[in-house]
Design a protein around this motif. Structure first.
Motif: not given
Length: 197
Positions: A29-50
């Protein structure tokens, strides 16, 4: 405080997932895709923090962004109007967007002016922030499509994602010696080559 005791529930085995409120939805669903991609963005910020441990101020900024992205994901996972809810929905606010704008202005002051578009690269932190920026832009595009399909989507979500990608760009330049180590795009540099290499 949220308490999670069990990691797997088996309720999603049929391809649906639960939201904060409302009926279950298909996992594509588009809503799930939206917040799932936000979660992916959050994970990439976490990787940057390394790579940001030696830049305490930037690391603190990224830590706050991660927390705010979880708020934003909760906002997207809570469809429908806020009136009549048993519990107050967590919504992204104009103050969170204003904080991003303030950070952009502060960090941008020390940067060398841009002379060209920038290629992702330079330091490991800069490259990681460019990755986080592009994933954030994808999350924004999906959120725009969701807002078109479900107009009640909080407009601050779109504003937040738009400003966040701008801040991540600015931070990528900060991580490159305030722009001194930016890798610049040279338009047409290789268009006249006839041999490989």
């Amino acid at each position: 405080m949220i308490k999670i005791n069990k990691i797997y529930t088996k309720t999603g085995d049929g391809g649906t997932t639960g939201l904060v409120d409302g009926p279950r939805r298909q996992k594509d669903d588009l809503r799930i895709e939206a917040y799932g991609t936000v979660e992916e963005a959050n994970a990439t910020v976490g990787l940057a923090r390394l790579h940001s441990r030696d830049m305490a101020r930037a690391d603190h900024t990224l830590a706050r962004i991660q927390n705010d992205l979880f708020d934003l994901g909760s906002d997207l996972a809570t469809p429908g109007p806020d009136e009549g809810r048993k519990y107050k929905a967590l919504r992204t606010t104009a103050k969170q967007v204003e904080w991003l704008e303030n950070q952009i202005d502060i960090y941008n002051e020390a940067l060398e002016p841009l002379r060209s578009f920038i290629l992702p690269g330079g330091t490991p932190l800069s490259a990681a922030l460019h990755l986080a920026r592009t994933v954030t832009r994808r999350a924004e595009r999906i959120a725009v499509a969701l807002k078109r399909a479900e107009p009640e989507v909080n407009p601050e979500v779109l504003r937040y994602l738009n400003r966040l990608s701008d801040l991540l760009f600015v931070l990528s330049r900060v991580a490159n010696g305030n722009g001194s180590k930016d890798v610049l795009w040279e338009p047409g540099r290789h268009t006249g080559e006839t041999k490989s290499g």
